[in-house]
Design an enzyme around this catalytic site. Structure first.
Site, short mmCIF file in Angstrom:
data_model
loop_
_atom_site.label_atom_id
_atom_site.label_comp_id
_atom_site.label_asym_id
_atom_site.label_seq_id
_atom_site.Cartn_x
_atom_site.Cartn_y
_atom_site.Cartn_z
N GLU A 1 9.83 1.25 10.49
CA GLU A 1 10.86 2.29 10.31
C GLU A 1 10.13 3.61 10.48
OE1 GLU A 1 12.73 4.99 9.19
OE2 GLU A 1 12.83 4.29 7.11
N CYS B 1 13.32 10.80 7.14
CA CYS B 1 13.39 10.48 8.58
C CYS B 1 14.83 10.46 9.08
CB CYS B 1 12.67 9.17 8.86
SG CYS B 1 13.13 7.93 7.69
N GLU C 1 10.27 16.04 14.94
CA GLU C 1 10.77 16.12 13.57
C GLU C 1 10.06 17.24 12.83
OE1 GLU C 1 11.82 12.20 10.94
OE2 GLU C 1 9.90 12.29 11.91
N LYS D 1 0.85 -1.18 0.00
CA LYS D 1 0.00 0.00 0.00
C LYS D 1 0.89 1.24 0.00
CE LYS D 1 -1.70 2.85 2.79
NZ LYS D 1 -1.62 4.03 1.90
P1 ADP Z 1 3.37 10.57 6.90
O1 ADP Z 1 2.99 11.53 7.96
O2 ADP Z 1 4.80 10.54 6.60
O3 ADP Z 1 2.48 10.62 5.68
P2 ADP Z 1 1.94 8.29 7.76
O4 ADP Z 1 2.33 7.35 8.84
O5 ADP Z 1 0.69 9.04 7.94
O6 ADP Z 1 3.20 9.17 7.55
O7 ADP Z 1 1.83 7.52 6.37
C1 ADP Z 1 2.68 6.48 5.97
C2 ADP Z 1 1.85 5.42 5.28
O8 ADP Z 1 0.92 4.90 6.23
C3 ADP Z 1 1.01 5.94 4.12
O9 ADP Z 1 0.95 4.95 3.11
C4 ADP Z 1 -0.34 6.14 4.76
O10 ADP Z 1 -1.41 6.10 3.84
C5 ADP Z 1 -0.38 4.95 5.69
N1 ADP Z 1 -1.34 5.04 6.79
C6 ADP Z 1 -1.78 6.14 7.43
N2 ADP Z 1 -2.67 5.79 8.38
C7 ADP Z 1 -2.80 4.45 8.34
C8 ADP Z 1 -3.57 3.48 9.06
N3 ADP Z 1 -4.39 3.82 10.06
N4 ADP Z 1 -3.43 2.18 8.73
C9 ADP Z 1 -2.60 1.80 7.74
N5 ADP Z 1 -1.86 2.66 7.02
C10 ADP Z 1 -1.95 3.97 7.32
#
Ligand code: ADP
Length: 527
Positions: free
Chosen positions: A298, A332, A429, A223
């Site tokens: 990570e 990161c 960050e 994903k």
């Molecule tokens: P960033 O703030 O760097 O976008 P996120 O952790 O929000 O970091 O996003 C990293 C990945 O995790 C993206 O692919 C995002 O769509 C996904 N993501 C965000 N929320 C969820 C969730 N509740 N479950 C699974 N994947 C998620």
């Protein structure tokens, strides 16, 4: 022969699923005449090689969301909509998992050499489409073309490395405790892997996970971030072209929590690998408990970059500039706090500011650009909040400190002086082009400040003293340490954090262990 076998296996996997057919992918691409000249020309180039994929990939078929819903992919430099991709959820994810699960039984039975050859071919295809992949990345993510080309090489290197490593997954024979027994250790693939990736490295964060997973015989549901799905889909297209069987690599995107929950709840998914925010990582770790999945995370960093009095000033400026401003500060491992010893503070600050002034902000498609936009408006607002917090507590903006005149999500490369440990800039960050300078007196004080955080991913030190390099590297509670160097990631070395920056390592000979289970076999009664 190996390829013929793969084609046959692909047909079997395809036949097993009943995925609704979807309209031609080009219908999801915004007409090029609606785009700026640069973006239109770049899109045309990508279209001409068939790499503008705008549908998910399930069981080797390009598919829309089952309810037809889409989400827009935007160019952060211009706000233009580039394409619409499916907004998928739990149903599509369940099908992707089922496809990965059924393909696991065939893919894991391929010989290591067959898997290696397919991965190598994928690597070759990525490299031969370097230009188009980099354009796609710049369009949807914003990073300058030079960095995007660098990421294609870096991303591809994981596929090449793990193509080679596929052939080196050795087991063990343990000297037996009894003379009529033989004790063996077999390494086997963990099974179906759910890989959730962020937008800041649209290719490399995927290949770093999918490379080792496929190498050892796992199958994957990826994903990608909804902000940058096009690079992921183009890479998946090349994987199919390389002969990676349908169903071994599936890509779904859309409703992140729904997709995440479907992966977490499935007993068929045996491993979650994630790069992203600490908050989401913690949710995924907790959600994996119910089905006791293997987890690699990570997560966020808060990298200290320590410049000692005895540092070579040119090396320190060059290294901290690279560590801070790569990808406009959106990695990161970006230097988040630059700690500078008081004897060199003024000299370093002057030289560093001069170097930052030379950074050219602009659209990543322009050759002279070294700083692209931030990913979106929310990212800029976060930077503004951190700057306001710092200045209200006594920090001084030495350079930049505001939105760039280009508008959109462009922010001026910024240097802030006199930052202290009560400020957001120190504690969290910033994920933007802001370099906070923090003065310190002693080595001990620097190490204490550096370790005063729950994060522990990357740290950097600049010094000419070899004993100090050793002592400080050993005292830093971090997974990676750069000594006199600001860019340290490579496919051959283990990447990962300690404390709340994560679990597990990616890349290198260690990275493959995350996708393997050990099986102990005791052969008894051998006479
Ligand atoms: P960033 O703030 O760097 O976008 P996120 O952790 O929000 O970091 O996003 C990293 C990945 O995790 C993206 O692919 C995002 O769509 C996904 N993501 C965000 N929320 C969820 C969730 N509740 N479950 C699974 N994947 C998620």
């Amino acid at each position: 022969m190996a390829m013929a076998m793969m084609t046959m296996r692909r047909a079997v996997a395809l036949g097993a699923r009943h995925i609704p057919a979807a309209p031609a992918a080009s219908s999801r691409v915004v007409p090029l005449r609606h785009m700026s000249a640069d973006a239109g020309a770049a899109m045309e180039k990508i279209l001409s090689v068939g790499l503008l994929r705008t549908q998910g990939l399930i069981a080797g078929k390009w598919v829309d969301a089952y309810d037809g819903k889409t989400i827009e992919v935007q160019n952060p430099a211009t706000g233009e909509v580039l394409a619409n991709v499916p907004c998928m959820g739990s149903r599509e994810t369940s099908d992707a998992i089922a496809s990965a699960h059924s393909t696991f039984y065939s893919w894991s039975k391929f010989t290591a050499s067959e898997r290696s050859k397919a991965l190598r071919k994928w690597y070759d295809l990525i490299i031969s489409h370097k230009e188009e992949l980099a354009l796609l990345m710049t369009l949807e993510q914003g990073k300058p073309m030079k960095e995007a080309l660098g990421e294609v090489n870096y991303g591809a290197s994981f596929i090449e490395y793990f193509a080679e490593e596929a052939k080196r997954i050795y087991g063990d024979i343990i000297p037996s405790t009894l003379s009529d027994r033989r004790l063996l250790v077999l390494k086997q693939p963990v099974g179906v892997v759910g890989a959730i990736t962020p937008w800041n490295f649209p290719l490399a964060m995927i290949t770093r996970k999918v490379g080792p997973a496929l190498a050892c015989g796992c199958t994957v549901v990826v994903k990608p971030s909804e902000f940058t799905p096009l690079t992921a889909l183009a890479a998946a297209d090349l994987a199919l072209q390389a002969g990676i069987p349908a169903g071994a690599l599936n890509v779904v995107m859309g409703n992140a929590p729904e997709i995440g929950d479907a992966l977490l709840q499935s007993t068929q998914v045996r491993k979650i690998t994630f790069t992203g925010s600490t908050a989401v990582g913690k949710k995924l770790m907790a959600g994996s408990a119910n089905t006791v999945k293997k987890v690699s995370l990570e997560l966020g960093g808060n990298a200290p970059c320590i410049v000692f009095d005895d540092a070579d000033i040119d090396v320190a400026v060059k290294g901290s500039l690279a560590a801070k401003f790569r990808n406009s500060g959106q990695t990161c491992v970006c230097a988040n706090r630059i700690l500078v010893q008081e004897g060199i503070y003024e000299k370093f600050a002057t030289a560093f500011i001069k170097a930052v002034q030379s950074l050219k902000v602009g659209n990543g498609l322009e050759e002279s650009t070294s700083q692209g936009p931030l990913i979106n408006e929310a990212a800029v607002q976060k930077v503004e909040k951190f700057i306001n917090d710092a200045t209200s507590k006594g920090a001084n903006v030495m350079l930049g400190g505001k939105r760039h005149s280009l508008g959109m999500s462009f922010y001026e490369p910024t240097v802030v002086g006199n930052v202290s440990n009560d400020m957001l800039l120190f504690r969290e960050e910033v994920f933007g082009p802001v370099a906070p300078l923090i003065p310190f007196k002693t080595v001990e004080e620097a190490v204490n400040m550096a370790n005063d955080t729950n994060a522990g991913l990357a740290a950097y030190i600049f010094t000419k003293s070899i004993p100090r390099s050793w002592r400080v590297s050993e005292s830093l509670e971090y997974g990676l340490v750069g000594v006199n160097e600001g860019i340290i990631s490579t496919e051959v070395a283990p990447f990962g954090g300690v404390k709340q920056s994560g679990l597990g390592r990616e890349g290198s000979k260690y990275g493959i262990d995350e996708y393997l289970e050990l099986k102990y076999i005791c052969m008894g009664n051998l006479g």
